[in-house]
Design a protein around this motif. Structure first.
Motif, short mmCIF file in Angstrom:
data_model
loop_
_atom_site.label_atom_id
_atom_site.label_comp_id
_atom_site.label_asym_id
_atom_site.label_seq_id
_atom_site.Cartn_x
_atom_site.Cartn_y
_atom_site.Cartn_z
N GLY A 190 0.81 -1.20 0.00
CA GLY A 190 0.00 0.00 0.00
C GLY A 190 0.85 1.26 0.00
N GLU A 191 0.27 2.31 -0.51
CA GLU A 191 0.96 3.59 -0.59
C GLU A 191 1.08 4.23 0.80
OE1 GLU A 191 0.20 7.99 -2.66
OE2 GLU A 191 -1.11 6.29 -3.09
N ASP A 192 2.23 4.85 1.07
CA ASP A 192 2.40 5.59 2.32
C ASP A 192 1.63 6.90 2.26
OD1 ASP A 192 4.11 3.65 3.32
OD2 ASP A 192 5.93 4.67 2.65
N HIS A 193 1.12 7.31 3.40
CA HIS A 193 0.43 8.60 3.49
C HIS A 193 1.17 9.53 4.43
CE1 HIS A 193 -3.94 8.26 1.85
NE2 HIS A 193 -3.03 7.96 0.96
N HIS A 194 1.00 10.82 4.25
CA HIS A 194 1.62 11.84 5.10
C HIS A 194 0.56 12.80 5.60
CE1 HIS A 194 5.01 10.29 2.76
NE2 HIS A 194 5.80 10.76 3.71
N ALA A 195 0.73 13.25 6.82
CA ALA A 195 -0.16 14.24 7.41
C ALA A 195 0.63 15.04 8.43
CB ALA A 195 -1.36 13.56 8.07
N ALA A 196 0.07 16.16 8.86
CA ALA A 196 0.73 17.01 9.86
C ALA A 196 -0.04 16.92 11.16
CB ALA A 196 0.79 18.45 9.38
N GLY A 232 1.42 0.50 9.01
CA GLY A 232 0.18 -0.12 8.54
C GLY A 232 -1.02 0.80 8.50
N GLN A 233 -0.83 2.11 8.73
CA GLN A 233 -1.96 3.03 8.73
C GLN A 233 -2.06 3.84 7.44
OE1 GLN A 233 -4.37 3.13 10.89
NE2 GLN A 233 -3.47 1.62 12.25
N GLY A 234 -1.32 3.43 6.42
CA GLY A 234 -1.44 4.09 5.12
C GLY A 234 -2.52 3.44 4.28
N PRO A 249 0.97 -6.01 2.27
CA PRO A 249 0.66 -5.20 3.47
C PRO A 249 0.31 -3.77 3.13
CG PRO A 249 3.03 -5.56 3.27
CD PRO A 249 2.38 -6.43 2.23
N ALA A 250 -0.37 -3.12 4.08
CA ALA A 250 -0.73 -1.71 3.92
C ALA A 250 0.51 -0.83 4.06
CB ALA A 250 -1.78 -1.32 4.96
N GLY A 251 0.42 0.37 3.54
CA GLY A 251 1.50 1.34 3.70
C GLY A 251 1.49 1.94 5.10
N ASP A 252 2.39 2.86 5.32
CA ASP A 252 2.52 3.50 6.63
C ASP A 252 2.00 4.93 6.56
OD1 ASP A 252 3.79 1.18 7.51
OD2 ASP A 252 5.78 1.94 6.98
N LEU A 253 1.70 5.47 7.73
CA LEU A 253 1.30 6.86 7.85
C LEU A 253 2.41 7.62 8.57
CD1 LEU A 253 -0.74 9.21 7.77
CD2 LEU A 253 -1.72 8.32 9.89
N ILE A 275 -5.97 11.74 17.31
CA ILE A 275 -6.04 12.70 16.21
C ILE A 275 -7.10 12.23 15.21
CG2 ILE A 275 -3.63 13.36 16.44
CD1 ILE A 275 -3.08 11.67 13.92
N THR A 276 -7.70 13.18 14.54
CA THR A 276 -8.71 12.89 13.52
C THR A 276 -8.16 13.33 12.17
OG1 THR A 276 -10.52 13.18 15.09
CG2 THR A 276 -11.07 13.31 12.76
N LEU A 277 -8.20 12.42 11.20
CA LEU A 277 -7.68 12.69 9.86
C LEU A 277 -8.76 12.44 8.83
CD1 LEU A 277 -4.20 10.93 10.11
CD2 LEU A 277 -4.66 13.37 10.32
N ARG A 278 -8.70 13.17 7.75
CA ARG A 278 -9.61 12.94 6.61
C ARG A 278 -8.75 12.54 5.41
NH1 ARG A 278 -13.29 17.93 5.66
NH2 ARG A 278 -14.69 16.41 4.74
N ALA A 279 -9.14 11.47 4.76
CA ALA A 279 -8.35 10.99 3.62
C ALA A 279 -9.28 10.42 2.56
CB ALA A 279 -7.37 9.91 4.07
N GLN A 280 -8.79 10.45 1.32
CA GLN A 280 -9.56 9.89 0.22
C GLN A 280 -9.29 8.40 0.12
OE1 GLN A 280 -8.86 10.63 -4.22
NE2 GLN A 280 -10.47 12.10 -3.76
N GLU A 281 -10.38 7.61 0.06
CA GLU A 281 -10.27 6.16 -0.11
C GLU A 281 -11.20 5.73 -1.23
OE1 GLU A 281 -11.06 4.19 3.56
OE2 GLU A 281 -9.55 5.30 4.70
#
Length: 320
Positions: free
Chosen positions: A133-139, A193-195, A203-207, A155-161
């Motif tokens: 899975g693709e890694d994601h980035h957030a602040a 695993g949170q990406g 496996p899933a990507g990382d956040l 924390i609360t995040l919004r992401a496109q799935e």
């Protein structure tokens, strides 16, 4: 290549329900199936009926076909010279049934192949595709106290799935994050695993969370060092003094202000900054705070000071 009217092929209106599509198909299949039909064009009619049914019974294909039919109805394609416009199927994903393979549509028309053949091949490729899975980035913005002492925060995040039909959708999720002591601005906290989910069992990507530290009322941060403005009176600056100072980790320390100290003088408290292999320091920047001359005693004190320091010219370096 001509645009094919699948509704006419089944003898139904565009507003026909799914049940009406099924009934129309069964009725025509009984009439034109080559094994039982006496009609001279039964084989060709049966191909057309199967092709129309394949599209109109599938919600995604039907919606995409209807959208394309609207574009054709508005013009833009000479009669008999239809070509699907680029990106006409954007936002749609076409799924095969459990028993369908490439050969199942082999006898369908060129029109069908130009619309759905490539889309289905892309869908099959996606289903067979294997990749992490693709890694994601957030602040993430945290308080200075959390950076100093460590903390656990939600924390609360919004992401496109992608939803079950492969269409993008915005989702909100809440995660628990452990903030290690000594984290500094620009550092990344990795959540394994949170990406994005993996493909084909991978496996899933990382956040990765980029740390940002909220402005503090007393301290500012430069890498691992902290800076604080320390106000002192003119007498403390001139004569020297012991003054109490709050430190970021809590509590108070006493520091020495040297005699004849000037505004901007920097005092260093070693190891009082952000933690790490080499802890940062806390720097105190002296700022001389003048008492207001708002009463008779204060005014007389300033007059006496002016007389005692008459030869002092703070603007001498200006050459005026």
């Amino acid at each position: 290549m001509e645009f094919k009217d699948y509704y006419s092929a089944l003898g139904i209106d565009r507003t026909a329900s799914d049940d009406e599509v099924r009934k129309a198909y069964r009725k025509l299949a009984r009439k034109y199936h080559p094994d039982v039909s006496k009609e001279p064009d039964a084989e060709k009619r049966m191909r057309d009926i199967n092709e129309a049914n394949d599209v109109l019974r599938d919600k995604e294909k039907r919606a995409a076909y209807d959208a394309l039919a609207d574009r054709v109805a508005r013009g833009g394609h000479p009669e008999g010279d239809f070509q699907p416009p680029p990106g006409w199927d954007a936002g749609f994903e076409f799924h095969r049934g459990p028993n369908q393979g490439p050969a199942d549509h082999a006898e369908f028309s060129e029109f069908f192949s130009s619309l759905f053949g490539e889309a289905e091949r892309r869908g099959a490729a996606r289903r067979n595709y294997r990749a992490r899975g693709e890694d994601h980035h957030a602040a993430i913005e945290i308080a200075l106290e959390d950076a100093l002492n460590g903390a656990e925060r939600e924390i609360t995040l919004r992401a496109q799935e992608l939803d079950a039909q492969g269409r993008p959708t915005l989702k909100t999720r809440t995660l628990s994050v452990k903030i290690p002591p000594g984290v500094h601005p620009g550092q990344f906290i990795r959540l394994a695993g949170q990406g994005m989910p993996g493909h084909g069992g991978e496996p899933a990507g990382d956040l990765y969370l980029e740390v940002r530290i909220a402005p503090h009322r007393l301290y500012r941060i430069e890498e691992r060092d902290l800076y604080m403005t320390l106000p002192v009176t003119p007498t403390e600056a001139a004569l020297g003094a012991q003054v109490k100072v709050p430190v970021p980790t809590g509590g108070v320390v006493e520091v020495t202000v040297p005699r004849n100290a000037r505004s901007g003088l920097k005092l260093r408290l070693k190891g009082r900054g952000l933690a790490g292999k080499q802890a940062g320091d806390l720097y105190l920047l002296l700022e001389i705070a003048l008492p207001p001359a708002d009463n008779e005693a204060a005014r007389k004190a300033y007059e006496q000071l002016a007389q005692a320091s008459a030869s002092f010219n703070p603007r001498q370096h200006l050459g005026v």
